[in-house]
Structure formats: structure tokens, C-alpha cells
Design an enzyme around this catalytic site. Structure first.
Site, PDB file in Angstrom:
ATOM      1  N   ASP A  28       0.763  -1.178  -0.037  1.00  0.00           N
ATOM      2  CA  ASP A  28      -0.041   0.111   0.068  1.00  0.00           C
ATOM      3  C   ASP A  28       0.980   1.112  -0.126  1.00  0.00           C
ATOM      4  O   ASP A  28       1.810   1.285   0.903  1.00  0.00           O
ATOM      5  CB  ASP A  28      -0.798  -0.024   1.206  1.00  0.00           C
ATOM      6  CG  ASP A  28      -2.257   0.456   0.988  1.00  0.00           C
ATOM      7  OD1 ASP A  28      -2.415   1.581   0.612  1.00  0.00           O
ATOM      8  OD2 ASP A  28      -3.274  -0.063   1.422  1.00  0.00           O
ATOM      9  N   ASP A  35      -3.207   4.747  -2.131  1.00  0.00           N
ATOM     10  CA  ASP A  35      -4.124   5.306  -1.553  1.00  0.00           C
ATOM     11  C   ASP A  35      -4.740   6.804  -1.880  1.00  0.00           C
ATOM     12  O   ASP A  35      -3.946   7.722  -1.869  1.00  0.00           O
ATOM     13  CB  ASP A  35      -3.555   5.405   0.047  1.00  0.00           C
ATOM     14  CG  ASP A  35      -4.580   5.691   1.086  1.00  0.00           C
ATOM     15  OD1 ASP A  35      -5.480   4.707   1.021  1.00  0.00           O
ATOM     16  OD2 ASP A  35      -4.691   6.495   1.669  1.00  0.00           O
ATOM     17  N   GLU A  85      -6.265   3.798  -5.886  1.00  0.00           N
ATOM     18  CA  GLU A  85      -7.497   3.846  -5.118  1.00  0.00           C
ATOM     19  C   GLU A  85      -8.025   5.229  -5.526  1.00  0.00           C
ATOM     20  O   GLU A  85      -7.498   6.349  -5.074  1.00  0.00           O
ATOM     21  CB  GLU A  85      -7.178   3.692  -3.644  1.00  0.00           C
ATOM     22  CG  GLU A  85      -8.676   3.588  -3.042  1.00  0.00           C
ATOM     23  CD  GLU A  85      -9.066   4.276  -1.589  1.00  0.00           C
ATOM     24  OE1 GLU A  85      -9.721   4.049  -0.935  1.00  0.00           O
ATOM     25  OE2 GLU A  85      -8.023   5.280  -1.466  1.00  0.00           O
ATOM     26  N   HIS A  96     -11.182  -3.273   3.158  1.00  0.00           N
ATOM     27  CA  HIS A  96     -11.024  -2.764   4.798  1.00  0.00           C
ATOM     28  C   HIS A  96     -11.739  -1.904   5.087  1.00  0.00           C
ATOM     29  O   HIS A  96     -11.878  -1.217   6.197  1.00  0.00           O
ATOM     30  CB  HIS A  96      -9.678  -2.767   5.193  1.00  0.00           C
ATOM     31  CG  HIS A  96      -9.025  -1.711   4.554  1.00  0.00           C
ATOM     32  ND1 HIS A  96      -8.934  -1.515   3.087  1.00  0.00           N
ATOM     33  CD2 HIS A  96      -8.528  -0.201   4.963  1.00  0.00           C
ATOM     34  CE1 HIS A  96      -8.520  -0.516   2.674  1.00  0.00           C
ATOM     35  NE2 HIS A  96      -8.136   0.294   3.996  1.00  0.00           N
ATOM     36  N   ASP A  97     -12.356  -1.036   4.282  1.00  0.00           N
ATOM     37  CA  ASP A  97     -13.125   0.378   4.475  1.00  0.00           C
ATOM     38  C   ASP A  97     -14.707   0.094   4.158  1.00  0.00           C
ATOM     39  O   ASP A  97     -15.467   1.036   4.412  1.00  0.00           O
ATOM     40  CB  ASP A  97     -12.794   1.313   3.238  1.00  0.00           C
ATOM     41  CG  ASP A  97     -11.308   1.819   3.518  1.00  0.00           C
ATOM     42  OD1 ASP A  97     -10.998   1.803   4.748  1.00  0.00           O
ATOM     43  OD2 ASP A  97     -10.693   2.178   2.480  1.00  0.00           O
TER      44      ASP A  97
END
Ligand code: ISL
Length: 631
Positions: free
Chosen positions: A189, A286, A344, A415-416
Site C-alpha cells: 500500500d 491510497d 484507489e 477494509h473500508d
């Protein structure tokens, strides 16, 4: 490589009409987003009356609700993104990541090897055989760098150190070797829209008014906050430090980096090269579309703020230098290693998506867009039933429109977000059927699937009963904010629970022993005991489990290239059914799925059945699915 000549959309001015905005690639994305938030159809703006309205008339016609400043913002934003996505780029040679199955690990919750209640790298290594057996080709790890964990590692203190609880650099090197030995790959990430306030750059900037690091961030002086932007995690996006303010779009410990400052960009490139040099195969980037902010940091439009839930987004979700900074990072850091880049990109629609991922532009390989995760008019914190008919329309359009030039990602969870099965239909009797349905959709459409840990078991939301059980900064801040506004504990907790990111962050259930075999200690975030019903050990030996459906479907992708690199064609189908075919090298595979909880008759297809779930003669049961090699 960058195309020499790029076709450009006409300049937008205040005299441009709504029709001209609709024709403009980014304008089309923006209008589509607004319509979706309002729950309106395109006819709302494409009708002759509205489409002939000029932008400059909007303030008058809306009785001032649309401001002059907003019209200026739209004009400026659209003119920053005038490139028209190419319709067809000469077919690029197939890349490894196009036929790969990715698996996202949230390291804190995957496997704890040392009993401290926190997952770690040796824990991940101990489960590589499980992942290989599942058929996973590449892992994406949520951040494992040194961090004070205000946002579980998305607040990085040192990009070149490993979070102590997760292990050591030697552990990471071993993980890379172990993966490569299995023919698997590792994607890390990359969180470079912001750093932790404890990062050395920020600390030095704070300590010394002359520090070269001051330009790495957004510092502004003044008695009041420099603008009205809000943080995604509640409250103002500005944090006060003595006489000045610093920008944080996320938590108050996640300070936004100033990408307009070249030395900062160079440090990021250097760090990316350093990791790629260690053998990492790529990065998930991210909130990468937020890196270029409108340099004037203008006030956010209150109307857009109310519509989107956050004020200021129009000034950074597609900023003026976005393409330039991405292209530069690609050339400087990714290309020399042929590393994969997955952006993302919240709020990015299909036109901007095409500009970001078109192979000839050299920016990103793939993006995560999130517009399919909520049905129109809803946000993550609404408690509602997700309509799979929307998913069908949205993905079908995206696949047809975007698929010709670019390569889509396919995902339902990360995970969000809460678990997808719970969003669609929380009836426990339908859990397995829904789990398999999602697997079929995700593993047979065109694009790269990203499975989130536990999704392969058909996990559902966690029955948390109190805010004290939650750990996520977003949930906790939202709870505090809503409580402070006077709402009752019950109402506020229900809202937070509907969207909490902690649903997907509880420990991975490996077996039915205490804490699901995740830890011998006390887990940092506890689930609700569901591991007794669903866990890897039991699912592995149950031929009808969701896990075994994933295994079978992933294996099919390996045997039938039509399912990975094949073309896609959608077929007309009865109400509630969704049907498509993938074709390559003379092989044609038909996929039929029932998007409803009632059985539907499906005509028999001649050929061999590759996979079936809930099929009974000529009927597909609730959320049933069938995959046939057509003869
Ligand atoms: O802002 C949003 C609306 O709630 C989110 O979709 C947000 O854009 C998204 O959560 C961004 O996520 C990424 O960056 C965050 C981090 O907390 C997330 O875990 C990460 O996936 C800040 O780094």
C-alpha cells in the site's frame, strides 16, 4: 510512452451549456455523480430545456443556490481535464496482472504468530499455503510501515521501517521470497497523499520556521481555518498548531502532502524505487486522485458539500496536475521495475478512469472506483438493502464503455466497507447462496478480481452492540460528532453500525478454537463469535462451502483463458437474471446468475456445466448461478 497528439474537448466557459458539460468527459462524470447522489436519471439533464441552460445562468435560475464561485470552479476543473479518452488503443500485450487473482490482507487482523493480539508478517507467511491453495496469484497488504496507528497504518511515520507489532524488515524480505518461490507476487500500500504528523518531515517542519520541510505540507496562518473544507473523518480539515494551521483531509494526525513541491515528489519516487528494488511487485496507491489540490485552496461549495457529505472535494478529487504527477511517478519509479500500479480513486467516474488507466498514457494500470458499492441516493452509513439490479447496470455499462481500452478491477469488499452479503440480504439462510453468487460475478466478468480477506468464506457483518467495541477512527469520530449534535445513543450507534469499517476488520476466522485461531492472546478488535459457525478449517472440508466455490471458480479461470482474457458480451435475459458470455480461442462460456431471492426458470443451455450453485433442473434458486461451456 505518451501519445503525441491527444484529442481535446472544447474549452468550457460560463457561456457553455449543460449539454456541452454533458459532452465533456469529466463533465459527464461529474453530472453522473450528481444525478446518482440525487437518485435522478440522465433525462433530468439531457432534456431539451435543461441541456440548453448556460452555466452562467445557473446562479440566477437556482435563486442563488448555485453560486458564481461554483460555476467558476466547474469551468476551471473541466478545463484542467480536456483530454478525450481514446476509444481503442492498439491492443497492448497481456500483462500478468490481467489474469491474476488478487487477495487483500489487512495484516492487523489476518494471523497473529506471537500472541500479542495483533496480526503480523510471520502470521501471513504461515498462511501462504492456504492462499496458494485457494488460487491466489498476488497479495495486496494494507500498510505495514511504522505508524502510530491513528488510522491503522494509513498514517505512516516512516516509509522505510516496518511496524514493530507486525515484525521486522527481515520478515518482509522472507515474505517476498516465500511468495516469489510460489510464483506469487506482492503489492504494498502506498500512502502518499498524507503522512503521520509524527513523520520526521512534519516534525522538522513544525520545529523550524526555516525548515525545507515546511513546503512538504500545507501550512497557513490566520485566526480562523483557511477554508471550509471538511475532513472525511469529521470536523474541519484544518488542525491548529500555535499560530498556524495544517491541512488534513483524513484524521487530524494524517497531514496532507504538498505534491506541487518537487523535492517532496522526488522523495516519494525514491522511496517507491527503494521498495521495488527489494522485490515488491507493485503498489496500491491510497486516495491517489486527491494528491493535486487547487493551489488557491478555495472555499468548498456548500451545495456540493451537502450532496457529497464532505465540503471541498471539488478542489482536489481531480486536481490540475493529477495526470502530470502520476505520469511523472510512473516514469521515474514504476516503469524501471515494470511494477503494477492500482490507484484507489474515490469519486472517479468512467471517463476520468479511462484517462487514468489508458495504457498509452502511462499513469496507472487499474483503478478502484467505488460507485458500485452503494445504490443511488445512499451513503455507506444508511441502513438499506442494496439492489443487485443496480450493480448489473453499473458494471455492465462500465465493462462495455471502459473495457475496450482499459482494464477494470472487480471488487465488492475491502477494509473500508461493511460486508457485501449483509448489504444485499442479511437473512442467514441466504448467506451461502449470496457468497457464491458474488464469487461467480467477481470471477467471471472481465477485469482483475480483488478478494478481501474473509470474503472467500462468505463472512457477514459483525453484531457489535456498543460503540466501546469499535476501534476505527472514522466510526468513533462520527459517533462523537452525531452525539454532540444531540441525537440519541441508539440512533447514532445504529447509523455508525450500518457503515462501520470495523465490520471487515475483525480477526480472520481460521478454526473454531477461541478467537477463531487468530491469536492465543486477546485480539485488538473482537468479533461476535461467528467463527464458531464459519471458519477456514470447517469450510475447507465442506464441499458445499463458499470457500470451495471460490477454489473451483479460480481454478476454472486457470483452465479457461476465456474467463480471464476473453471478450465479454451481455445477453438479454429474463427479469432478475443477468447473463453474459466470455469468449476466446474458440471457447465460449456462458454465465447466468439470479439476482433475486426467488427462483427463476432458465432455459437449458447445451454444453458442459463448469459450475452451478442453487440450480435445479431448469430453475435457478435464490441467488443461484450457473457457468456453462457452450457447445
Ligand atoms: O472518503 C471516503 C468517504 O467516506 C472514503 O471512501 C475514503 O475516500 C476512503 O476511505 C479512502 O480510503 C483510504 O484512505 C484512508 C484510509 O483511512 C482508508 O483505510 C484507505 O483505504 C486514509 O488514508
Amino acid at each position: 510512452m505518451r501519445r503525441a497528439s491527444v484529442s481535446k474537448a472544447p474549452l468550457i466557459t460560463p457561456a457553455s451549456t449543460i449539454a456541452e458539460v454533458w459532452q465533456h468527459p469529466l463533465g459527464n462524470d461529474v453530472l453522473a455523480t450528481i444525478l446518482r447522489q440525487l437518485g435522478r436519471s440522465p433525462a433530468w439533464v439531457t432534456n431539451p430545456f435543461v441541456s440548453s441552460i448556460r452555466l452562467r445562468s445557473l446562479p440566477r435560475l437556482s435563486f442563488g443556490r448555485v453560486s458564481e464561485a461554483f460555476v467558476e470552479t466547474i469551468v476551471r476543473m473541466l478545463n484542467n481535464h480536456r483530454d478525450i479518452p481514446a476509444r481503442v488503443v492498439a491492443e497492448a500485450p497481456a500483462q500478468w496482472w490481467q489474469s491474476a487473482v488478487f487477495y487483500q490482507i489487512y495484516p492487523r487482523s489476518f494471523m497473529d504468530s506471537d500472541g500479542d493480539g495483533v496480526g503480523d508478517i510471520p502470521g501471513i507467511i504461515s498462511k501462504l499455503d492456504y492462499l496458494q491453495d485457494l488460487g491466489v496469484d498476488a497479495l495486496w497488504l494494507s500498510p505495514i510501515y511504522d505508524s502510530p496507528n491513528d488510522d491503522n497504518g494509513y498514517d505512516i511515520r516512516d516509509y522505510r521501517e516496518i511496524m514493530r507489532e507486525f515484525g521486522t524488515m527481515a520478515d518482509v524480505e522472507r515474505l517476498i521470497d516465500e511468495l516469489h518461490a510460489r510464483g506469487m507476487r506482492l503489492v504494498m500500500d502506498l500512502v502518499v497523499n498524507h503522512t503521520s504528523d509524527e513523520h520526521e518531515w512534519f516534525q522538522r517542519a513544525l520545529a523550524d520556521a526555516e525548515s525545507p520541510y515546511r513546503d512538504y505540507y500545507f501550512f497557513r496562518e490566520g485566526a480562523t481555518a483557511p477554508n471550509n473544507w471538511t475532513s472525511f473523518f469529521s470536523g474541519s480539515a484544518w488542525r491548529r498548531f500555535d499560530e498556524e494551521w495544517a491541512l488534513h483531509l483524513f484524521s487530524s494526525k494524517q497531514m496532507d502532502l504538498n505534491w506541487d513541491h518537487e523535492p517532496m515528489r522526488r522523495e516519494v519516487h525514491d522511496m517507491v524505487r527503494w521498495w521495488l528494488g527489494k522485490g515488491v511487485d507493485g503498489f496500491r496507491l491510497d486516495v491517489i486522485n486527491y494528491i493535486s489540490k487547487d493551489p488557491g485552496l478555495p472555499e468548498g461549495d456548500p451545495l456540493i458539500g451537502a450532496l457529497m457529505g464532505y465540503t471541498g472535494v471539488e478542489h482536489y478529487f481531480a486536481g490540475p496536475h493529477l495526470h502530470e504527477y502520476l505520469h511523472e511517478m510512473r516514469t521515474e519509479a514504476f516503469d524501471p521495475f515494470e511494477a503494477v500500479s492500482i490507484g484507489e480513486t474515490p469519486g472517479v467516474g468512467s471517463n476520468l478512469g479511462k484517462l487514468l488507466t489508458s495504457p498509452d498514457r502511462g499513469e496507472l494500470d487499474m483503478i478502484f472506483s467505488f460507485d458500485h458499492l452503494e445504490t443511488p441516493g445512499h451513503t455507506r452509513f444508511d441502513d438499506y438493502h442494496y439492489d443487485l439490479g443496480y450493480l448489473r447496470d453499473w458494471w455492465q455499462n462500465w465493462q462495455l464503455d471502459y473495457g475496450a481500452t482499459c482494464w477494470p478491477t472487480l471488487f465488492f469488499e475491502n477494509h473500508d466497507n461493511p460486508r457485501m452479503i449483509s448489504k444485499i440480504n442479511p437473512d442467514p439462510a441466504l448467506r451461502v447462496a449470496l457468497g457464491k453468487l458474488l464469487a461467480v460475478i467477481q470471477l467471471t466478468l472481465r477485469g482483475t478480481p480483488f478478494i478481501y480477506q474473509g470474503q472467500e468464506l462468505g463472512l457477514v457483518n459483525v453484531a457489535f452492540t456498543s460503540i466501546d467495541q469499535l476501534r476505527d477512527v472514522e466510526s468513533i469520530n462520527l459517533y462523537r460528532e452525531l452525539r454532540a449534535s444531540g441525537e440519541s445513543d441508539t440512533a447514532v450507534f445504529a447509523k455508525v453500525l450500518a457503515g462501520s469499517r470495523d465490520h471487515s476488520r475483525t480477526p480472520m476466522p481460521w478454526d473454531s478454537s477461541p478467537h477463531g485461531g487468530f491469536t492465543t492472546g486477546t485480539p485488538w478488535l473482537d468479533g461476535d463469535g461467528d467463527f464458531a459457525n464459519v471458519n477456514v478449517a470447517d469450510a475447507s472440508v465442506d464441499p458445499s462451502s463458499v470457500l470451495n466455490a471460490y477454489r473451483e471458480l479460480i481454478a476454472l479461470r486457470r483452465t479457461h483463458r476465456a474467463l480471464t482474457l476473453g471478450g465479454i458480451r451481455f445477453l438479454p435475459a429474463a427479469t432478475g437474471l443477468w447473463c453474459w458470455e466470455r469468449e476466446r480461442d474458440g471457447e465460449r462460456i456462458r454465465i447466468e446468475v439470479n439476482l433475486t431471492d426467488a427462483p427463476i426458470s432458465v432455459p437449458v443451455v447445451s454444453g458442459s456445466h463448469l459450475f452451478a450453485s442453487g440450480e435445479n433442473g431448469g430453475r435457478l434458486g435464490a441467488y443461484g448461478a450457473r457457468v456453462t461451456l457452450v457447445s
